[in-house]
Motif scaffolding. Structure first.
Motif, mmCIF file in Angstrom:
data_model
loop_
_atom_site.group_PDB
_atom_site.id
_atom_site.type_symbol
_atom_site.label_atom_id
_atom_site.label_comp_id
_atom_site.label_asym_id
_atom_site.label_seq_id
_atom_site.Cartn_x
_atom_site.Cartn_y
_atom_site.Cartn_z
ATOM 1 N N ASP A 233 -31.189 -60.750 50.694
ATOM 2 C CA ASP A 233 -30.472 -61.688 51.578
ATOM 3 C C ASP A 233 -29.225 -62.226 50.887
ATOM 4 O OD1 ASP A 233 -32.245 -61.350 53.665
ATOM 5 O OD2 ASP A 233 -33.450 -63.116 53.152
ATOM 6 N N GLN A 234 -29.341 -62.500 49.597
ATOM 7 C CA GLN A 234 -28.183 -62.976 48.839
ATOM 8 C C GLN A 234 -27.098 -61.902 48.790
ATOM 9 O OE1 GLN A 234 -29.029 -63.901 44.742
ATOM 10 N NE2 GLN A 234 -27.110 -65.007 44.473
ATOM 11 N N ALA A 235 -27.499 -60.647 48.578
ATOM 12 C CA ALA A 235 -26.529 -59.545 48.558
ATOM 13 C C ALA A 235 -25.863 -59.399 49.920
ATOM 14 C CB ALA A 235 -27.207 -58.239 48.160
ATOM 15 N N ILE A 236 -26.625 -59.569 50.984
ATOM 16 C CA ILE A 236 -26.058 -59.480 52.339
ATOM 17 C C ILE A 236 -25.065 -60.612 52.568
ATOM 18 C CG2 ILE A 236 -26.634 -59.724 54.793
ATOM 19 C CD1 ILE A 236 -29.241 -58.140 54.160
ATOM 20 N N ALA A 237 -25.409 -61.824 52.117
ATOM 21 C CA ALA A 237 -24.497 -62.965 52.273
ATOM 22 C C ALA A 237 -23.218 -62.749 51.464
ATOM 23 C CB ALA A 237 -25.195 -64.252 51.846
ATOM 24 N N GLN A 238 -23.353 -62.229 50.251
ATOM 25 C CA GLN A 238 -22.173 -61.964 49.432
ATOM 26 C C GLN A 238 -21.299 -60.889 50.067
ATOM 27 O OE1 GLN A 238 -23.980 -61.040 45.635
ATOM 28 N NE2 GLN A 238 -23.520 -63.086 44.833
ATOM 29 N N GLN A 239 -21.941 -59.880 50.615
ATOM 30 C CA GLN A 239 -21.174 -58.817 51.258
ATOM 31 C C GLN A 239 -20.465 -59.347 52.498
ATOM 32 O OE1 GLN A 239 -20.651 -55.978 49.787
ATOM 33 N NE2 GLN A 239 -19.276 -55.268 51.399
#
Length: 163
Positions: A77-83
């Motif tokens: 989820d953090q990677a998705i938010a960063q992306q």
């Protein structure tokens, strides 16, 4: 004419700047597309992972596996938010590149229009000079014919005046 040469140089530079801005705009659009694709891949992977583990949780699972699952989902989820932030940044860069391209296109168009205006003015001035020359010749010819018809001057005397 000197002004036109400098305008042609300015137009050349404006065209180069516009072409560079167009290239930057295309690069920004490609980068945005790559970032959007990567974001979509992350979301798809998350959905697949969730579906796989939902089936797994129908069966028995240890607390340790459950904790690992939650940790991994949190990082995903953090990677998705960063992306998503990277996509927003790429969208901003594309918009900025488009505005810069528009500015360069306007600049090149303004110089081109000025060159066209100058060319039209020069053509009109040349046409007026030609018309003046033609009118002067016609006037001299008429004057010479009038003098010749009155018999004041002989045709041989008039010839040098017509030249």
């Amino acid at each position: 004419m000197k002004d036109n040469r400098s305008l042609h140089v300015a137009l050349e530079l404006a065209d180069k700047d516009r072409d560079a801005a167009l290239a930057r705009c295309q690069q920004a659009a490609q980068a945005l597309e790559r970032h959007r694709l990567q974001a979509q891949q992350l979301r798809d992977y998350r959905a697949d992972y969730l579906a796989r583990w939902n089936g797994q949780f129908q069966q028995r699972g240890t607390v340790e596996i459950m904790r690992c699952y939650r940790d991994f989902m949190a990082r995903l989820d953090q990677a998705i938010a960063q992306q998503a932030l990277v996509v927003q940044q790429a969208e901003w860069q594309l918009e900025h590149a488009r505005l810069h391209l528009l500015e360069q296109e306007r600049r090149a168009a303004a110089i081109h229009k000025l060159l066209e205006k100058r060319a039209a003015e020069q053509a009109l001035a040349a046409q007026r000079r030609e018309q003046k020359h033609t009118d002067e010749q016609a006037s001299r010819l008429a004057w010479n014919q009038r003098l010749e018809s009155t018999g004041i001057f002989a045709a041989a005397d008039i010839a040098p005046l017509a030249a």
